[in-house]
Every structure is written in C-alpha cells, then in structure tokens.
Scaffold this motif. Structure first.
Motif, mmCIF file in Angstrom:
data_model
loop_
_atom_site.group_PDB
_atom_site.id
_atom_site.type_symbol
_atom_site.label_atom_id
_atom_site.label_comp_id
_atom_site.label_asym_id
_atom_site.label_seq_id
_atom_site.Cartn_x
_atom_site.Cartn_y
_atom_site.Cartn_z
ATOM 1 N N LYS A 1 0.816 -1.220 0.000
ATOM 2 C CA LYS A 1 0.000 0.000 0.000
ATOM 3 C C LYS A 1 0.849 1.270 0.000
ATOM 4 O O LYS A 1 0.620 2.205 0.767
ATOM 5 N N ALA A 2 1.841 1.306 -0.878
ATOM 6 C CA ALA A 2 2.725 2.468 -0.982
ATOM 7 C C ALA A 2 2.661 3.034 -2.400
ATOM 8 O O ALA A 2 2.719 2.283 -3.381
ATOM 9 N N TYR A 3 2.548 4.361 -2.491
ATOM 10 C CA TYR A 3 2.459 5.044 -3.783
ATOM 11 C C TYR A 3 3.381 6.255 -3.766
ATOM 12 O O TYR A 3 3.523 6.929 -2.739
ATOM 13 N N VAL A 4 4.000 6.525 -4.925
ATOM 14 C CA VAL A 4 4.841 7.715 -5.045
ATOM 15 C C VAL A 4 4.148 8.712 -5.971
ATOM 16 O O VAL A 4 3.604 8.343 -7.013
ATOM 17 N N ARG A 5 4.182 9.987 -5.566
ATOM 18 C CA ARG A 5 3.648 11.061 -6.398
ATOM 19 C C ARG A 5 4.763 12.069 -6.632
ATOM 20 O O ARG A 5 5.362 12.587 -5.683
ATOM 21 N N TYR A 6 5.053 12.332 -7.891
ATOM 22 C CA TYR A 6 6.103 13.295 -8.232
ATOM 23 C C TYR A 6 5.528 14.701 -8.139
ATOM 24 O O TYR A 6 4.505 15.001 -8.758
ATOM 25 N N ILE A 7 6.168 15.551 -7.373
ATOM 26 C CA ILE A 7 5.659 16.907 -7.173
ATOM 27 C C ILE A 7 6.477 17.936 -7.953
ATOM 28 O O ILE A 7 6.247 19.144 -7.842
ATOM 29 N N GLU A 8 7.425 17.446 -8.738
ATOM 30 C CA GLU A 8 8.178 18.300 -9.651
ATOM 31 C C GLU A 8 8.687 17.438 -10.790
ATOM 32 O O GLU A 8 8.754 16.207 -10.681
ATOM 33 N N ASN A 9 9.013 18.075 -11.906
ATOM 34 C CA ASN A 9 9.547 17.339 -13.046
ATOM 35 C C ASN A 9 11.001 16.961 -12.793
ATOM 36 O O ASN A 9 11.785 17.771 -12.288
ATOM 37 N N PHE A 10 11.364 15.721 -13.132
ATOM 38 C CA PHE A 10 12.751 15.267 -13.054
ATOM 39 C C PHE A 10 13.251 14.964 -14.462
ATOM 40 O O PHE A 10 12.519 14.368 -15.264
ATOM 41 N N ASP A 11 14.498 15.342 -14.753
ATOM 42 C CA ASP A 11 15.095 14.954 -16.029
ATOM 43 C C ASP A 11 15.287 13.440 -16.095
ATOM 44 O O ASP A 11 15.164 12.830 -17.158
ATOM 45 N N TYR A 12 15.577 12.861 -14.939
ATOM 46 C CA TYR A 12 15.783 11.411 -14.891
ATOM 47 C C TYR A 12 15.727 10.937 -13.447
ATOM 48 O O TYR A 12 15.773 11.724 -12.501
ATOM 49 N N ILE A 13 15.630 9.622 -13.287
ATOM 50 C CA ILE A 13 15.804 8.958 -11.994
ATOM 51 C C ILE A 13 16.791 7.824 -12.216
ATOM 52 O O ILE A 13 16.682 7.067 -13.194
ATOM 53 N N LEU A 14 17.769 7.716 -11.334
ATOM 54 C CA LEU A 14 18.772 6.653 -11.409
ATOM 55 C C LEU A 14 18.453 5.606 -10.349
ATOM 56 O O LEU A 14 18.284 5.934 -9.172
ATOM 57 N N ILE A 15 18.371 4.350 -10.773
ATOM 58 C CA ILE A 15 18.077 3.251 -9.853
ATOM 59 C C ILE A 15 19.253 2.285 -9.812
ATOM 60 O O ILE A 15 19.740 1.837 -10.851
ATOM 61 N N VAL A 16 19.708 2.005 -8.588
ATOM 62 C CA VAL A 16 20.763 1.012 -8.374
ATOM 63 C C VAL A 16 20.087 -0.214 -7.766
ATOM 64 O O VAL A 16 19.573 -0.163 -6.653
#
Length: 276
Positions: A93-108
């Motif tokens: 029951k977890a959700y993410v909401r982006y509150i600003e524009n990102f050029d990218y997200i890096l995931i390791v």
C-alpha cells in the motif's frame, strides 16, 4: 520502486516507448556479484502517481539533485522524501507522487544476498518499514555529496561503483542461496518451498535461516513476491480475464488473487485497472 519502472525491468522491454525512455547499464566485473544493474529513467512528469513494489531485489532510487522531492503515501500517510529513497522487503500500500519534473531517476538494483552486508544493515531493518530515506540507512554523507556533485549519470555510476568496491566483504559465500533465488525467479514463484529444497539440495532450516539472514524475509514470502509480480504483469498487459490470470500464476482461485492484490495495493484489481 515505482511499478512502471519495475515492469519494464522484469520484461526487459525495448528502451524507447511512447511515454518513457530508459536505459540499463551492467555493473563492472568487480561489482557484478553485488549490483544487479543500474537503470536510468528519463523525463519524469510531475503530478503522476505510481504504486511502489519491491520484488526482493533491494534498490536505491536517486533523484538528479539533492534537493529534489517526491511525496510517498504509505497506507494513507504522506511522507516527503528528499534526494532519493531505498526500498526492500515486502512493500504494501505504498504510492509515489512526483511533485516536480525530473530529467531522470537513477536506480541502483542490488543483489539481495549482498545488500545488507554492504551497508551494514540488519536484514530485519525493512520489517518495520517499507521504504527508507537515504538518511534512515545512514547513507554515507561524503558519498551522497559526491554523487550529487557529479554532472552526468555515467559519473554518478562511477562514484557508486568505486564506493561499493571498497565495501565488498571478503569470503562472502552465498552460492546455494543464489541458486535458490534464481530457481524461484525462473519459475516466477510457481514452486513450493519443498521443491526449492529438493532442487538446491539443502534442508528447510538452512534455507529459512539464510533467506532471513541475507534477504530479511522467508523463502515463502519471496516466492509470493515473484508469483504476484508475474500475475500483475499479466494483468497489466491483458486485464480482461482475471480468473485465468489467477489460475495461470498458481493461485487457487480468483478470491486468493484478490486478497493478495488488495494486500499489496490497497485496491481490488478492478479498482486498480480503472485508475491505471
């Protein structure tokens, strides 16, 4: 991580789609036993919301800038997260909401049997929380500064790999555990714990002890994660026959799948699909 990213990673979809652009970078030879891969997703739009799920591979999600923020809702409670977050264990029951524009997200994306040792975390750390900020895991401040000072994704990856190389423990032997994890992944969770034991050649106590020690949850929980993720991807691609999806992925019936779906997302499959 956001389910839209994880779905692409699991399916290894083409790197360019109508709505998203993403790339995968394999780790260097020195880090390949510890890092599964690096993933970068581009042009993240604000005001979009995505369910967060972890398939057993701990991940560090990094924003472009240290002061970038998102809002993460965990079972109805909102949390503002800055710089990035870490997720592992069983997320519900977890959700993410982006509150600003990102050029990218890096995931390791780390190999589960190594993550806790690298960052000196107790495997039970994520039992009491689904998602942690970088500060929650005592993420090295100098490392954080160096990552966010780097002016390209490639340089950020170089910084992370250099750091991980210095953390690599000596004589880490997890071969049989790796075999169990790979077997469960290959079968998409459609295998019993008893069959894992037989195929890998270990006893139940050994398997449960090593899953708990290195991953932070039981073999049964890991199997459930893989089975559910496979069913979710099938549902996302072909949402019309939920009973067939449930049976095909090893659930007893639709109600069995429904109960698990609501447990992970807080919604029924129909409610989720209607808002997709």
């Amino acid at each position: 991580m956001p389910i839209n990213f994880l779905k692409k990673i699991i399916q290894q979809e083409k790197t360019v789609s109508d709505d998203e652009y993403w790339m995968k970078k394999s780790p260097s030879k020195a880090c390949v036993d510890y890092i599964e891969s690096f993933y970068s997703f581009y042009d993240i739009n604000s005001e979009t919301e995505h369910w967060i799920f972890n398939d057993g591979f701990p991940a560090i999600i990094l924003f472009p800038e240290k002061n970038n923020k998102v809002c993460i809702d965990i079972d109805g409670k909102e949390n503002i997260i800055k710089s990035g977050w870490v997720d592992a264990g069983v997320i519900k029951k977890a959700y993410v909401r982006y509150i600003e524009n990102f050029d990218y997200i890096l995931i390791v994306r780390f190999r589960p049997e190594c993550f806790y040792k690298l960052f000196k975390l107790n495997p039970s750390f994520f039992k009491s929380r689904n998602i942690a900020s970088l500060a929650d895991i005592d993420f090295d401040i100098e490392l954080s500064n160096e990552i966010f000072a780097a002016d390209s994704i490639e340089k950020k990856i170089d910084v992370i790999e250099s750091y991980v190389k210095n953390l690599i423990p000596i004589n880490t032997k997890t071969g049989l555990l790796n075999s169990a994890i790979e077997l469960i992944n290959q079968t998409k969770g459609q295998i019993s714990v008893a069959n894992v034991i037989r195929e890998v050649g270990v006893n139940y106590k050994w398997l449960e002890r090593n899953f708990s020690k290195h991953l932070g949850f039981t073999p049964k929980e890991y199997i459930q994660l893989q089975r559910f993720l496979s069913a979710y991807i099938n549902m996302y691609n072909e949402p019309h026959d939920l009973l067939d999806i449930a049976i095909t992925n090893g659930y007893y019936d639709y109600n069995h799948f429904l109960k698990e779906f609501k447990g992970f997302t807080g919604k029924t499959p129909i409610e989720y699909i209607s808002k997709k």
